[in-house]
Design a protein around this motif. Structure first.
Motif, PDB file in Angstrom:
ATOM      1  N   ARG A 100       0.815  -1.231   0.000  1.00  0.00           N
ATOM      2  CA  ARG A 100       0.000   0.000   0.000  1.00  0.00           C
ATOM      3  C   ARG A 100       0.846   1.277   0.000  1.00  0.00           C
ATOM      4  NH1 ARG A 100      -5.262  -1.325   3.703  1.00  0.00           N
ATOM      5  NH2 ARG A 100      -6.189  -2.857   2.318  1.00  0.00           N
ATOM      6  N   ASN A 154      -5.773  -2.009  11.980  1.00  0.00           N
ATOM      7  CA  ASN A 154      -6.169  -1.649  10.606  1.00  0.00           C
ATOM      8  C   ASN A 154      -7.665  -1.343  10.611  1.00  0.00           C
ATOM      9  OD1 ASN A 154      -7.340  -4.181  10.771  1.00  0.00           O
ATOM     10  ND2 ASN A 154      -5.886  -5.160   9.408  1.00  0.00           N
ATOM     11  N   CYS A 155      -8.209  -1.006   9.446  1.00  0.00           N
ATOM     12  CA  CYS A 155      -9.610  -0.589   9.429  1.00  0.00           C
ATOM     13  C   CYS A 155     -10.545  -1.775   9.679  1.00  0.00           C
ATOM     14  CB  CYS A 155      -9.941   0.101   8.112  1.00  0.00           C
ATOM     15  SG  CYS A 155     -11.549   0.889   8.110  1.00  0.00           S
ATOM     16  N   ALA A 156     -10.107  -2.970   9.259  1.00  0.00           N
ATOM     17  CA  ALA A 156     -10.924  -4.156   9.536  1.00  0.00           C
ATOM     18  C   ALA A 156     -11.043  -4.354  11.050  1.00  0.00           C
ATOM     19  CB  ALA A 156     -10.303  -5.387   8.877  1.00  0.00           C
ATOM     20  N   ILE A 182     -14.897  -6.039   0.537  1.00  0.00           N
ATOM     21  CA  ILE A 182     -13.775  -5.174   0.179  1.00  0.00           C
ATOM     22  C   ILE A 182     -12.500  -6.001   0.222  1.00  0.00           C
ATOM     23  CG2 ILE A 182     -12.447  -3.139   0.887  1.00  0.00           C
ATOM     24  CD1 ILE A 182     -15.455  -2.344   1.993  1.00  0.00           C
ATOM     25  N   VAL A 227     -21.622   1.928   5.132  1.00  0.00           N
ATOM     26  CA  VAL A 227     -20.311   1.456   4.676  1.00  0.00           C
ATOM     27  C   VAL A 227     -20.024   2.077   3.326  1.00  0.00           C
ATOM     28  CG1 VAL A 227     -18.907  -0.546   4.057  1.00  0.00           C
ATOM     29  CG2 VAL A 227     -20.600  -0.745   5.881  1.00  0.00           C
ATOM     30  N   HIS A 228     -18.877   2.692   3.204  1.00  0.00           N
ATOM     31  CA  HIS A 228     -18.522   3.236   1.895  1.00  0.00           C
ATOM     32  C   HIS A 228     -18.195   2.062   0.984  1.00  0.00           C
ATOM     33  CE1 HIS A 228     -17.317   6.089  -1.028  1.00  0.00           C
ATOM     34  NE2 HIS A 228     -16.092   5.596  -1.112  1.00  0.00           N
ATOM     35  N   ASP A 260     -18.362   3.349   8.231  1.00  0.00           N
ATOM     36  CA  ASP A 260     -17.050   2.789   7.880  1.00  0.00           C
ATOM     37  C   ASP A 260     -16.653   3.419   6.542  1.00  0.00           C
ATOM     38  OD1 ASP A 260     -14.761   1.369   7.489  1.00  0.00           O
ATOM     39  OD2 ASP A 260     -15.757  -0.497   6.919  1.00  0.00           O
ATOM     40  N   ILE A 261     -15.736   4.368   6.620  1.00  0.00           N
ATOM     41  CA  ILE A 261     -15.369   5.147   5.433  1.00  0.00           C
ATOM     42  C   ILE A 261     -14.339   4.413   4.582  1.00  0.00           C
ATOM     43  CG2 ILE A 261     -14.403   7.351   4.683  1.00  0.00           C
ATOM     44  CD1 ILE A 261     -15.581   8.690   7.020  1.00  0.00           C
ATOM     45  N   GLY A 262     -13.573   3.506   5.198  1.00  0.00           N
ATOM     46  CA  GLY A 262     -12.595   2.721   4.441  1.00  0.00           C
ATOM     47  C   GLY A 262     -11.350   3.516   4.124  1.00  0.00           C
ATOM     48  N   SER A 263     -11.284   3.984   2.890  1.00  0.00           N
ATOM     49  CA  SER A 263     -10.123   4.797   2.532  1.00  0.00           C
ATOM     50  C   SER A 263     -10.309   6.191   3.108  1.00  0.00           C
ATOM     51  CB  SER A 263      -9.965   4.863   1.014  1.00  0.00           C
ATOM     52  OG  SER A 263      -8.786   5.543   0.693  1.00  0.00           O
ATOM     53  N   LYS A 297      -4.311   3.804   3.214  1.00  0.00           N
ATOM     54  CA  LYS A 297      -4.919   3.995   1.893  1.00  0.00           C
ATOM     55  C   LYS A 297      -4.662   5.446   1.491  1.00  0.00           C
ATOM     56  CE  LYS A 297      -8.319   0.275   2.241  1.00  0.00           C
ATOM     57  NZ  LYS A 297      -9.772  -0.016   2.342  1.00  0.00           N
ATOM     58  N   ALA A 304      -2.841   1.069   9.666  1.00  0.00           N
ATOM     59  CA  ALA A 304      -3.503   1.401  10.924  1.00  0.00           C
ATOM     60  C   ALA A 304      -4.994   1.557  10.641  1.00  0.00           C
ATOM     61  CB  ALA A 304      -2.950   2.713  11.498  1.00  0.00           C
TER      62      ALA A 304
HETATM   63  C1  LIG Z   1     -10.301  -1.035   2.927  1.00  0.00           C
HETATM   64  C2  LIG Z   1     -11.529  -1.044   3.729  1.00  0.00           C
HETATM   65  C3  LIG Z   1     -11.589  -1.748   4.931  1.00  0.00           C
HETATM   66  C4  LIG Z   1     -10.424  -2.554   5.425  1.00  0.00           C
HETATM   67  O1  LIG Z   1      -9.372  -1.711   5.761  1.00  0.00           O
HETATM   68  P1  LIG Z   1      -7.936  -2.280   6.200  1.00  0.00           P
HETATM   69  O2  LIG Z   1      -7.199  -1.088   6.679  1.00  0.00           O
HETATM   70  O3  LIG Z   1      -7.370  -2.900   4.968  1.00  0.00           O
HETATM   71  O4  LIG Z   1      -8.164  -3.282   7.256  1.00  0.00           O
HETATM   72  C5  LIG Z   1     -12.748  -1.706   5.647  1.00  0.00           C
HETATM   73  N1  LIG Z   1     -13.820  -1.020   5.210  1.00  0.00           N
HETATM   74  C6  LIG Z   1     -13.800  -0.319   4.046  1.00  0.00           C
HETATM   75  C7  LIG Z   1     -15.027   0.429   3.634  1.00  0.00           C
HETATM   76  C8  LIG Z   1     -12.640  -0.306   3.271  1.00  0.00           C
HETATM   77  O5  LIG Z   1     -12.603   0.391   2.130  1.00  0.00           O
END
Ligand SMILES: *Cc1c(COP(=O)(O)O)cnc(C)c1O
Length: 469
Positions: A100, A154-156, A182, A227-228, A260-263, A297, A304
């Motif tokens: 990444r 991480n985001c997960a 995702i 969730v995005h 959950d915005i993700g990126s 991202k 993180a």
């Molecule tokens: C990428 C993503 C995740 C997972 O994120 P990591 O940092 O890879 O664990 C979760 N939710 C969304 C919406 C994402 O785009």
């Protein structure tokens, strides 16, 4: 032709000890360690034995030579399988397989400094224990307008944590259009299930209305989840209520609105073509109680997961037993802190590599590609084996962000007079500094968007070697 008996041939097999005592196996023994090297030598001899039994004839010295060669090759393959630096010439900026976000110089330095003793949980002013990772959290608060923030692996992990803490034993309402996957191992319904929350889907794949959410809220509801969709888009006849409308609903019905915005983006990135990425501060300003997003991202820092939102909720998470299992190490705080610092100083587009790569205009990239091609032609002047062309193409954001956006670029396309593009792509991967390229229309293509200026020399060397070999 003289016939030889198998017994004689088997006697010609080198012993494991013979391989290990040979000078040619010394490097392998040193890097792999005696135990692993012995295993490899045993494997090699076993391989030769079964070939001999099935009729392959080799003289004694030929046997030892073959054994040593195989031992050397196996050692090389094993050492290559570690985490090694590579040149990313794919043009995919947030390349998950290639680690990444590459970090900024200041972030790298901060991480190197944190690798020694450091003030991870120590307050220099009072000389006693201090809060862990406070500086990075403060910067997130400053940049997003959140009341508080917390950093996990991480985001997960962040999504799992939020749902485990606030939804276990209750219901979570989500639109059918956001039940997404995702990347193979993050699927919203699975995360929800493992957190102990119960899923309640509302609306349809393309349209979900505020009334769908409102009707679904009941005594068991704990969380309204947005969730995005990150890596895909529903276009056309679509509808989703505004975040502010959902926030008002969540407030009156006393449930948590979690996004959950993700990126996500810490700043508005429409100037570099990313018009569709939710800006974290905007979600919070619209009344979302808690958001989660990735550090590596579009933010451009180390791996993180960032959780930001209402103080009461964040403090609950901080005291939750799971936090101890999901928290990050000192290097992450240091690297993330240094990356966030660039945003605070207003220099993120220039200093955070992910953003500066995305800021490269198609004109700049065309100019750089043409200069690179000229230099390459000069260096390869004496061989006629490589055809070098410039073609227009597209880079990608990657990391499951903004799939519809393909920034324009100029590709350097290489055709070898004798090697297939597959063979050339493979040779580039086996260079001293491995180069990861793409094959488009049966040509190897390189996109300089993701190549740092300081890596161009390594890239040229790798290409030269594949042409020579
Ligand atoms: C990428 C993503 C995740 C997972 O994120 P990591 O940092 O890879 O664990 C979760 N939710 C969304 C919406 C994402 O785009």
């Amino acid at each position: 032709m003289p016939t030889r008996s198998k017994t004689i041939d088997l006697a010609n097999l080198p012993s494991i000890d013979e391989i290990l005592r040979n000078e040619r196996s010394r490097a392998g023994r040193e890097t792999l360690g005696e135990a692993r090297a012995t295993d490899l030598a045993r494997d090699v001899v076993a391989g030769l034995r079964s070939e001999t039994v099935s009729g392959k004839i080799r003289a004694k010295n030929e046997m030892l030579d073959e054994a040593l060669l195989r031992f050397e090759q196996r050692t090389l393959v094993e050492t290559l399988s570690g985490t090694r630096p590579v040149i990313n010439a794919t043009g995919v900026v947030i390349h998950t397989n290639l680690g990444r976000a590459p970090l900024s110089e200041t972030a790298k330095r901060a991480m190197a400094e944190a690798s020694r003793y450091c003030t991870l949980e120590y307050d220099l002013e009072t000389g006693v224990r201090g809060p862990r990772g406070r500086r990075a959290e403060d910067l997130i608060v400053q940049l997003t307008g959140a009341e508080a923030a917390l950093i996990v692996n991480n985001c997960a992990a962040a999504a799992f944590f939020v749902l485990s803490a606030f939804a276990a034993g209750g219901e979570v309402i989500i639109s059918r259009g956001e039940m997404v996957e995702i990347g193979g191992d993050f699927r919203v319904p699975d995360v929800l299930l493992s957190s102990g929350g119960k899923l309640r889907e509302v609306g349809t794949t393309n349209r979900t209305r505020l009334t769908d959410f409102a009707r679904a809220v009941n005594k068991k509801t704990r969380v309204i989840l947005r969730v995005h969709p990150s890596n895909y888009r529903i276009v056309g006849f679509t509808a989703m209520p505004k975040l502010s409308e959902l926030a008002a609903l969540a407030k009156t019905r006393k449930v948590i609105l979690y996004e959950d915005i993700g990126s996500g983006a810490l700043i508005d990135l429409s100037a570099i073509g990313l018009t569709d990425e939710p800006v974290v501060a905007r979600s919070l300003a619209q009344g979302v109680d808690i958001v989660t997003f990735s550090g590596d991202k579009l933010l451009g820092g180390p791996q993180a997961g960032i959780i930001a939102g209402r103080k009461a909720l964040i403090e609950k998470l901080r005291k939750h037993p799971l936090y101890r299992a999901l928290r990050v190490d000192k290097m992450t705080y240091a690297g993330l802190g240094a990356t966030l610092q660039a945003y605070v100083q207003g220099s993120a587009l220039k200093d955070v590599p992910v953003l500066s790569m995305l800021s490269r205009s198609s004109d700049q990239l065309a100019k750089r590609a043409s200069e690179f091609a000229k230099l390459l032609k000069l260096r390869l002047a004496r061989t006629r084996k490589l055809k070098i062309e410039l073609v227009s193409g597209a880079s990608a954001i990657g990391g499951g962000a903004a799939p519809a956006i393909q920034p324009k670029t100029t590709l350097i396309a290489l055709t070898h007079s004798r090697k297939t593009s597959q063979a050339m792509e493979r040779d580039l991967r086996f260079a001293d500094m491995p180069v990861i390229s793409r094959i488009v229309n049966d040509r190897v293509v390189l996109d300089l968007r993701t190549v740092a200026a300081s890596e161009e020399e390594g890239l040229i060397n790798a290409i030269e070697n594949t042409v020579r070999s």
